[in-house]
Write a protein that holds these residues in place. Sequence first.
Motif, mmCIF file in Angstrom:
data_model
loop_
_atom_site.group_PDB
_atom_site.id
_atom_site.type_symbol
_atom_site.label_atom_id
_atom_site.label_comp_id
_atom_site.label_asym_id
_atom_site.label_seq_id
_atom_site.Cartn_x
_atom_site.Cartn_y
_atom_site.Cartn_z
ATOM 1 N N THR A 464 1.687 35.101 -14.057
ATOM 2 C CA THR A 464 0.849 34.929 -15.232
ATOM 3 C C THR A 464 -0.546 35.458 -14.940
ATOM 4 O O THR A 464 -1.194 36.059 -15.792
ATOM 5 C CB THR A 464 0.772 33.438 -15.621
ATOM 6 O OG1 THR A 464 2.091 32.911 -15.752
ATOM 7 C CG2 THR A 464 0.006 33.250 -16.913
ATOM 8 N N GLU A 465 -0.992 35.229 -13.728
ATOM 9 C CA GLU A 465 -2.302 35.729 -13.303
ATOM 10 C C GLU A 465 -2.249 36.067 -11.819
ATOM 11 O O GLU A 465 -1.742 35.281 -11.014
ATOM 12 C CB GLU A 465 -3.395 34.695 -13.563
ATOM 13 C CG GLU A 465 -4.780 35.180 -13.168
ATOM 14 C CD GLU A 465 -5.874 34.190 -13.526
ATOM 15 O OE1 GLU A 465 -6.993 34.342 -13.016
ATOM 16 O OE2 GLU A 465 -5.593 33.257 -14.300
ATOM 17 N N TRP A 466 -2.769 37.232 -11.482
ATOM 18 C CA TRP A 466 -2.896 37.644 -10.081
ATOM 19 C C TRP A 466 -4.362 37.538 -9.683
ATOM 20 O O TRP A 466 -5.188 38.330 -10.133
ATOM 21 C CB TRP A 466 -2.380 39.067 -9.895
ATOM 22 C CG TRP A 466 -2.514 39.604 -8.486
ATOM 23 C CD1 TRP A 466 -2.650 38.888 -7.338
ATOM 24 C CD2 TRP A 466 -2.530 40.982 -8.098
ATOM 25 N NE1 TRP A 466 -2.741 39.717 -6.245
ATOM 26 C CE2 TRP A 466 -2.661 41.010 -6.683
ATOM 27 C CE3 TRP A 466 -2.430 42.184 -8.780
ATOM 28 C CZ2 TRP A 466 -2.725 42.217 -5.968
ATOM 29 C CZ3 TRP A 466 -2.478 43.368 -8.071
ATOM 30 C CH2 TRP A 466 -2.622 43.392 -6.691
ATOM 31 N N VAL A 467 -4.689 36.560 -8.860
ATOM 32 C CA VAL A 467 -6.034 36.408 -8.322
ATOM 33 C C VAL A 467 -6.082 37.233 -7.041
ATOM 34 O O VAL A 467 -5.372 36.931 -6.081
ATOM 35 C CB VAL A 467 -6.354 34.926 -8.037
ATOM 36 C CG1 VAL A 467 -7.751 34.797 -7.461
ATOM 37 C CG2 VAL A 467 -6.198 34.097 -9.302
ATOM 38 N N ARG A 468 -6.910 38.267 -7.049
ATOM 39 C CA ARG A 468 -6.895 39.222 -5.936
ATOM 40 C C ARG A 468 -8.239 39.212 -5.208
ATOM 41 O O ARG A 468 -9.138 39.989 -5.515
ATOM 42 C CB ARG A 468 -6.601 40.626 -6.447
ATOM 43 C CG ARG A 468 -6.345 41.634 -5.340
ATOM 44 C CD ARG A 468 -6.037 43.003 -5.918
ATOM 45 N NE ARG A 468 -5.523 43.894 -4.901
ATOM 46 C CZ ARG A 468 -5.214 45.165 -5.110
ATOM 47 N NH1 ARG A 468 -5.371 45.686 -6.315
ATOM 48 N NH2 ARG A 468 -4.747 45.918 -4.137
ATOM 49 N N PRO A 469 -8.401 38.337 -4.212
ATOM 50 C CA PRO A 469 -9.648 38.329 -3.449
ATOM 51 C C PRO A 469 -9.667 39.460 -2.437
ATOM 52 O O PRO A 469 -8.634 40.082 -2.148
ATOM 53 C CB PRO A 469 -9.600 36.972 -2.747
ATOM 54 C CG PRO A 469 -8.136 36.731 -2.544
ATOM 55 C CD PRO A 469 -7.443 37.334 -3.730
ATOM 56 N N ALA A 470 -10.827 39.715 -1.870
ATOM 57 C CA ALA A 470 -10.899 40.629 -0.732
ATOM 58 C C ALA A 470 -10.207 39.971 0.451
ATOM 59 O O ALA A 470 -10.141 38.733 0.534
ATOM 60 C CB ALA A 470 -12.354 40.938 -0.391
ATOM 61 N N PRO A 471 -9.633 40.751 1.380
ATOM 62 C CA PRO A 471 -9.011 40.138 2.564
ATOM 63 C C PRO A 471 -9.978 39.188 3.259
ATOM 64 O O PRO A 471 -11.136 39.519 3.498
ATOM 65 C CB PRO A 471 -8.691 41.352 3.447
ATOM 66 C CG PRO A 471 -8.547 42.492 2.493
ATOM 67 C CD PRO A 471 -9.544 42.226 1.407
ATOM 68 N N GLY A 472 -9.507 37.977 3.544
ATOM 69 C CA GLY A 472 -10.352 36.953 4.140
ATOM 70 C C GLY A 472 -10.965 36.015 3.123
ATOM 71 O O GLY A 472 -11.515 34.978 3.487
ATOM 72 N N GLY A 473 -10.885 36.368 1.838
ATOM 73 C CA GLY A 473 -11.473 35.533 0.806
ATOM 74 C C GLY A 473 -10.478 34.666 0.065
ATOM 75 O O GLY A 473 -10.805 34.096 -0.976
ATOM 76 N N GLU A 474 -9.267 34.535 0.612
ATOM 77 C CA GLU A 474 -8.227 33.777 -0.082
ATOM 78 C C GLU A 474 -8.596 32.303 -0.240
ATOM 79 O O GLU A 474 -8.351 31.709 -1.304
ATOM 80 C CB GLU A 474 -6.896 33.896 0.662
ATOM 81 C CG GLU A 474 -6.276 35.279 0.657
ATOM 82 C CD GLU A 474 -6.772 36.170 1.778
ATOM 83 O OE1 GLU A 474 -6.204 37.262 1.958
ATOM 84 O OE2 GLU A 474 -7.730 35.770 2.487
ATOM 85 N N ALA A 475 -9.151 31.696 0.805
ATOM 86 C CA ALA A 475 -9.459 30.263 0.735
ATOM 87 C C ALA A 475 -10.464 29.977 -0.370
ATOM 88 O O ALA A 475 -10.322 29.017 -1.135
ATOM 89 C CB ALA A 475 -9.983 29.773 2.088
#
Length: 850
Positions: A464-475
């Motif tokens: 439904t939604e792809w939240v795409r952080p920069a690598p290392g920003g997942e938390a």
Amino acid sequence: MAMITINGVAVEAQDGRRLVEVIKEQGVRITNLCYIDGLDPYAGCRTCLVEIEGARPTPIQLSCTAQVAPGMVVRTETPEVKRARQGVMSLIMANHPDRCLTCHRRVHCQPGEICLRDDVVTHRCLTCSKNYRCELQTSTELIDMGEFEEPWVGEDRSYYESPAPEPDRANPFLEFDPQMCIICTRCVRACADLRHTGAITLAGKGSRTAIAFGTGGPVHESNCDFCGACIDVCPTATLMEQPNKWVALAEEWTNSACNSCAVGCTISYGTTSAAGMAGVRPVIVRPDRLNSVSNDQICVRGRFHYDAVSDRERLSRSLVRRGERLLPASFDDAVAEAARALDDMRSAHGGGAIAVLGSPLATNEEAYVLAQLAREVIGTPHVDFAQGALHRAVTAALRETLGVERLPSSLTDLAQADVIVVVAGDLEESHPVAALRVKDAVVRRGARLILVSARWGELVPFATEWVRPAPGGEAAAVHALAGPELHAALQAARADGEQRVAVVFAPHPLGVTDAEAQARACAAVAIAMRGGVAAQALHYLPTDANVNGVSDMGIRPGEGGLDFAGIIEGARAGRIRGLLIHAENPLLNAGGTSAIEAALDGLDALVVIDAVRSTTAERAHVVLAEGPFFTEDGTITTADRRVVRQRPAGAPLREARSGLGVLGALASALGAPFAYAGAAEVMAEARTRVPGYVEYGALQSGRTRALAAETLTPRPPFPLRSEGEREARRDEGEAQPGEGLRLTVGRTLYTSWDGASIRSAEADKLHREEAVVMHPADAERLDLRTGDAVVLSAGGAEVRIAVRVDDGVAAGSVFVPQYYAGGAALRMLPLDDGGATAPAFVRVAVPQPA
């Protein structure tokens, strides 16, 4: 429930259920060439005809479309039914090699005999790789097609006079032979409805209708991921396993476990002792329904990686170093040499000068015995495995936030969820069957999926939604979901307590601090959604198959003991002088390759127990030959703590031994023999020390769960980071001008661990995962195209690799498969000591011609 009668026998069945399934469950043999249990009927083959008393407009009905109703009277063997089945079967065989299938001879031809019915026969059952394991063959025998008069007798037509389409044998896993196809469409529906992939379709129309992959090209050019679900349902030799297909008529079946990921799918090995094989060996793999999570599905690794390394590449004899070379030695001599080296070290420097590394790919029983060997025989507290610190960081975060580290959640809940949050690099590649259950929920229940991942994966189209952080920003991205402005889908689920929520967390295998931060963030989302029962909604998928089990069994540092990074640093400093490694290859599972190599090379005694001559074994003083995993006896513990029985499907080669056999022999040589007669006795003792485990007699493989009697303590929502902290975390790791591109490394789908461990050129048999993935913007800036060769450099290390341009990675970053070239990219990463580790950036250069 309804009472019905089948062939004069009263049967109780669920009202409205498909009749064909009930008939088969009663042990009544019935042809049904297009039906797939559990899916809606296709009703294409018409071979499941039965007589239903009083049915309209005719009593002859399709049992796949007929549904159970009270008082139903069913007959499956009347002359009218048999004649009708023969008629529809004759039409099916009009476009299939049929001379053997319609032969009146009860004794089939032998090799070398020619067909006496048709002198133009070029293909028959005797020359087919699926002979005697073909559903179409069985079906024709069941309805006595040899008695039926073919409708084309006397006509000037023959299937054998028409040019056959060419088979597709261009990939190493799956063979597609269109001339065998009867257009049952099982493969189409399995791919679309069971796997949600849609790689197979019907092409053409009318008499030219055919099965096609992708847009009609070779299988490997489609989006097929080679799970083999189509092979399982194909009733003919149209879709076949490429490896061992000519010897895959199994003599015995052994249900076992897959150790390719933490889902722990249950599988069955088909074994044979065919000529040319070294004893009994597995030649085919099928899914086994014992584990209700995997049920009837597995992935390409579970189906084909048992054969990824040939017997010639496995160790069949132990090795002892003589000068600069490892030379073959008898098992007894090698064990004596290993014991002497370790005993001398213990006598001179104490047990604390020796460390032990276990493996999350080993069984629980092997891990338990290895831990006993380390602590009670050698006398060392320095015990760990390469990714042990990461697992302990995650479980510590869960214990602090949720009050429990053995999560009570079950992966069977994924397919029944209404809202799912997935936090992973690429769940489809790291834990394929868990990803499949997420797809099930989206497709079949309309579940809303929120995917948090820096990389594109096959779950993205389902999200439904792809939240795409920069690598290392997942938390930080996950914390934002549970912040004051709760995500809309999560708000709705929290307001509606009836909605089922699942938070799935699969940590990256490299990066302890990131994994811990992500675990805390996922726990915060679960708490925000379900409060005091949040642990029932959170699903933690460890980095490898038996991480939970080996940790339970004692493969972790004892009091005052060093963890993996400490062992490596201790070896470099001279404090650790001896190292015993069982089934682990730290050069493939941890960053800091140069530091690990220096540590291994500086040891006075390195003893490796392995099934292959791995890159770590190459540095050993003694290598003790162990059988591959499929020869082991024991159990593993899955992500949701199901204990799965691993039964041996063959014996180790020549002088190799089982893991328990090697460890027992080593303990005896060190003067402290174990009294275990086998894996069952090991578990009988282990269960008295490790809560949650049971003896084999009480074990239900894939269903018994190793859950300790922990009390779920309701916790308040975990304190969230401030907006400024979240933004700082989100920006962390972004490349600054001149620094290069952020390097990410992770597990991929096709590359074999065993193959990569020996740096086999065929570790990735499809050769799909032998490139660095680069964003188009970065490729354009560097004037690079797909297929160009580049040199990546960081930390004094260089990796030569091809480029694949793909926007599946974020701009400013690159992705390199972890197992590429035996873990080459790990040289560019630092040894992770559990502290704050700076992200790695690589520079990209084009190699200059010599």
